[in-house]
Write a protein that holds these residues in place. Structure first.
Motif, PDB file in Angstrom:
ATOM      1  N   MET A  95      37.797 -27.856  -4.196  1.00 15.01           N
ATOM      2  CA  MET A  95      36.874 -26.727  -4.210  1.00 15.01           C
ATOM      3  C   MET A  95      37.368 -25.696  -5.218  1.00 15.01           C
ATOM      4  SD  MET A  95      34.427 -27.350  -1.990  1.00 15.01           S
ATOM      5  CE  MET A  95      33.658 -25.755  -1.642  1.00 15.01           C
ATOM      6  N   VAL A  96      36.444 -25.099  -5.932  1.00 12.26           N
ATOM      7  CA  VAL A  96      36.763 -24.023  -6.865  1.00 12.26           C
ATOM      8  C   VAL A  96      36.189 -22.722  -6.314  1.00 12.26           C
ATOM      9  CG1 VAL A  96      36.343 -23.077  -9.170  1.00 12.26           C
ATOM     10  CG2 VAL A  96      36.874 -25.510  -8.891  1.00 12.26           C
ATOM     11  N   TYR A  97      37.048 -21.718  -6.213  1.00 12.23           N
ATOM     12  CA  TYR A  97      36.642 -20.382  -5.776  1.00 12.23           C
ATOM     13  C   TYR A  97      36.622 -19.501  -7.030  1.00 12.23           C
ATOM     14  CZ  TYR A  97      36.466 -16.235  -2.705  1.00 12.23           C
ATOM     15  OH  TYR A  97      36.095 -15.083  -2.041  1.00 12.23           O
ATOM     16  N   PRO A  98      35.452 -19.287  -7.618  1.00 12.66           N
ATOM     17  CA  PRO A  98      35.405 -18.513  -8.860  1.00 12.66           C
ATOM     18  C   PRO A  98      35.662 -17.034  -8.611  1.00 12.66           C
ATOM     19  CG  PRO A  98      33.394 -19.816  -8.523  1.00 12.66           C
ATOM     20  CD  PRO A  98      34.127 -19.775  -7.223  1.00 12.66           C
ATOM     21  N   PRO A  99      36.044 -16.312  -9.650  1.00  8.60           N
ATOM     22  CA  PRO A  99      36.045 -14.850  -9.546  1.00  8.60           C
ATOM     23  C   PRO A  99      34.601 -14.369  -9.577  1.00  8.60           C
ATOM     24  CG  PRO A  99      36.527 -15.520 -11.784  1.00  8.60           C
ATOM     25  CD  PRO A  99      36.431 -16.790 -10.979  1.00  8.60           C
ATOM     26  N   VAL A 100      34.389 -13.076  -9.508  1.00 12.71           N
ATOM     27  CA  VAL A 100      33.043 -12.556  -9.730  1.00 12.71           C
ATOM     28  C   VAL A 100      32.570 -13.104 -11.073  1.00 12.71           C
ATOM     29  CG1 VAL A 100      31.688 -10.471 -10.158  1.00 12.71           C
ATOM     30  CG2 VAL A 100      33.448 -10.471  -8.381  1.00 12.71           C
ATOM     31  N   THR A 101      31.449 -13.795 -11.058  1.00 13.68           N
ATOM     32  CA  THR A 101      30.977 -14.485 -12.255  1.00 13.68           C
ATOM     33  C   THR A 101      29.602 -13.964 -12.627  1.00 13.68           C
ATOM     34  OG1 THR A 101      32.214 -16.458 -11.601  1.00 13.68           O
ATOM     35  CG2 THR A 101      30.529 -16.734 -13.293  1.00 13.68           C
TER      36      THR A 101
ATOM     37  N   VAL B 292      45.353 -33.958  -8.801  1.00 13.73           N
ATOM     38  CA  VAL B 292      44.884 -32.694  -8.232  1.00 13.73           C
ATOM     39  C   VAL B 292      43.769 -32.999  -7.242  1.00 13.73           C
ATOM     40  CG1 VAL B 292      43.954 -30.408  -8.711  1.00 13.73           C
ATOM     41  CG2 VAL B 292      45.423 -31.540 -10.409  1.00 13.73           C
ATOM     42  N   THR B 293      44.079 -32.928  -5.957  1.00 10.79           N
ATOM     43  CA  THR B 293      43.084 -33.222  -4.940  1.00 10.79           C
ATOM     44  C   THR B 293      43.415 -32.502  -3.641  1.00 10.79           C
ATOM     45  OG1 THR B 293      41.788 -35.006  -3.907  1.00 10.79           O
ATOM     46  CG2 THR B 293      44.178 -35.322  -4.024  1.00 10.79           C
ATOM     47  N   GLY B 294      42.397 -32.205  -2.850  1.00 15.27           N
ATOM     48  CA  GLY B 294      42.613 -31.534  -1.580  1.00 15.27           C
ATOM     49  C   GLY B 294      42.993 -30.076  -1.710  1.00 15.27           C
ATOM     50  N   ASN B 295      42.475 -29.408  -2.753  1.00 10.35           N
ATOM     51  CA  ASN B 295      42.840 -28.018  -3.003  1.00 10.35           C
ATOM     52  C   ASN B 295      41.617 -27.108  -3.053  1.00 10.35           C
ATOM     53  OD1 ASN B 295      45.851 -28.254  -3.871  1.00 10.35           O
ATOM     54  ND2 ASN B 295      44.815 -29.815  -5.078  1.00 10.35           N
ATOM     55  N   VAL B 296      41.823 -25.870  -2.623  1.00  5.67           N
ATOM     56  CA  VAL B 296      40.885 -24.793  -2.940  1.00  5.67           C
ATOM     57  C   VAL B 296      41.546 -24.007  -4.054  1.00  5.67           C
ATOM     58  CG1 VAL B 296      39.674 -22.756  -2.116  1.00  5.67           C
ATOM     59  CG2 VAL B 296      40.000 -24.717  -0.587  1.00  5.67           C
ATOM     60  N   ILE B 297      40.969 -24.085  -5.234  1.00  3.66           N
ATOM     61  CA  ILE B 297      41.573 -23.495  -6.428  1.00  3.66           C
ATOM     62  C   ILE B 297      40.911 -22.150  -6.693  1.00  3.66           C
ATOM     63  CG2 ILE B 297      41.942 -23.788  -8.908  1.00  3.66           C
ATOM     64  CD1 ILE B 297      41.838 -26.862  -8.297  1.00  3.66           C
ATOM     65  N   THR B 298      41.691 -21.087  -6.502  1.00  3.47           N
ATOM     66  CA  THR B 298      41.164 -19.734  -6.658  1.00  3.47           C
ATOM     67  C   THR B 298      41.348 -19.266  -8.089  1.00  3.47           C
ATOM     68  OG1 THR B 298      41.674 -19.222  -4.353  1.00  3.47           O
ATOM     69  CG2 THR B 298      41.317 -17.356  -5.846  1.00  3.47           C
ATOM     70  N   LEU B 299      40.253 -18.882  -8.722  1.00  2.00           N
ATOM     71  CA  LEU B 299      40.297 -18.360 -10.088  1.00  2.00           C
ATOM     72  C   LEU B 299      40.209 -16.836 -10.000  1.00  2.00           C
ATOM     73  CD1 LEU B 299      37.764 -20.814 -11.792  1.00  2.00           C
ATOM     74  CD2 LEU B 299      40.205 -21.136 -11.302  1.00  2.00           C
ATOM     75  N   ARG B 300      40.985 -16.174 -10.812  1.00  2.00           N
ATOM     76  CA  ARG B 300      41.004 -14.710 -10.761  1.00  2.00           C
ATOM     77  C   ARG B 300      40.738 -14.094 -12.140  1.00  2.00           C
ATOM     78  NH1 ARG B 300      42.786 -13.592  -5.721  1.00  2.00           N
ATOM     79  NH2 ARG B 300      44.267 -15.005  -4.749  1.00  2.00           N
TER      80      ARG B 300
END
Length: 271
Positions: free
Chosen positions: A214-220, A263-271
């Motif tokens: 999963m990708v958690y984008p910043p305010v986009t 790279v698997t099973g991660n929530v990747i937070t972008l800032r």
């Protein structure tokens, strides 16, 4: 980030008529991926806290995105589909296989976004209209953001196993957090459900060579960012940037490449 080729693969990208979905479809196509751009045109009500440009983007056709990809020499098709229909995931895969080939990349980007709250005020802190939690809105939100991703993942898994595939990628987009998503409570809850499904897929589908993140984008800035949003980000202790959709798409493109095989099973937070 330099391009990492992902040639010879086929992707289904949901919500691909604007924003992160459209940017991701373009980024994957630039790396040699054939893309089915799925979308649903949504006519949002006029809201003084939401720019008119965002309403136009949400009502746009995904065919424009597919045409731009084809004009650049890529392979793409567009299909409008309502993901709240349980039959839609199988239909999307059928069309993709008929026109592009077997699907091995799934980007769960679409959202049935609802602005709701347990204690709604006329507007939220950013000036956008709020609504109470209702059964109708909840059903729509969870159908698009939880049920549809689960069924799409299941469709990818079944078809991959049936044809003996040993490579696949799943990427979802999330938002909210451990303390939920105040003022967008159903949206946050549905995304939490999608995250859970995706983490389970990372474990259950590893034997097929399928990664799931999963990708958690910043305010986009997909068209909804106003001066009030910019001020909120600037004064926040947790938000660092306002991103362009293309920046988020670059991370997604990396996750579906061979370079991200571990790279698997991660929530990747972008800032």
């Amino acid at each position: 980030m330099p391009h990492t080729r992902t040639s010879g693969h086929v992707a289904v990208v949901t919500g691909a008529n604007h924003g992160i979905g459209a940017a991701t479809a373009g980024a994957l196509a630039a790396r040699g991926v054939a893309v089915l751009c799925t979308y649903l045109r949504v006519e949002d009500p006029v809201d003084p806290g939401t720019p008119e440009a965002y309403r136009r983007h949400r009502a746009a056709s995904g065919e424009r995105v597919a045409e731009e990809i084809r004009a650049a020499g890529g392979r793409a098709e567009a299909l409008e589909a309502d993901l709240s229909d349980p039959a839609a995931p199988a239909e999307l895969f059928d069309v993709a296989e008929q026109k592009l080939g077997p699907v091995d990349i799934l980007i769960n980007n679409a959202t049935g976004w609802v602005q709701d709250s347990f204690a709604p005020r006329p507007t939220d802190r950013l000036g956008r209209s709020q609504n109470p939690v209702t059964a109708e809105a909840w059903n729509r939100q969870f159908a698009v953001d939880a049920m549809a991703p689960a069924l799409l993942i299941s469709e990818l898994a079944r078809r991959s196993r049936d044809r003996g595939a040993r490579w696949g990628r799943i990427v979802g987009l999330t938002s909210g957090g451990d303390l939920g998503f105040p003022e967008e409570v159903s949206y946050g809850a549905a995304k939490a459900a999608q995250t859970n499904y995706t983490m389970s897929a990372a474990l259950e589908l590893a034997d097929l060579g399928i990664t799931a993140n999963m990708v958690y984008p910043p305010v986009t800035d997909t068209g909804w960012v106003t001066d009030a949003v910019r001020e909120a980000v600037a004064s926040s202790g947790t938000h660092f940037h306002i991103a362009d959709p293309a920046e988020v798409a670059e991370t997604i493109a990396f996750l579906v490449s061979d370079a991200a095989a571990l790279v698997t099973g991660n929530v990747i937070t972008l800032r």
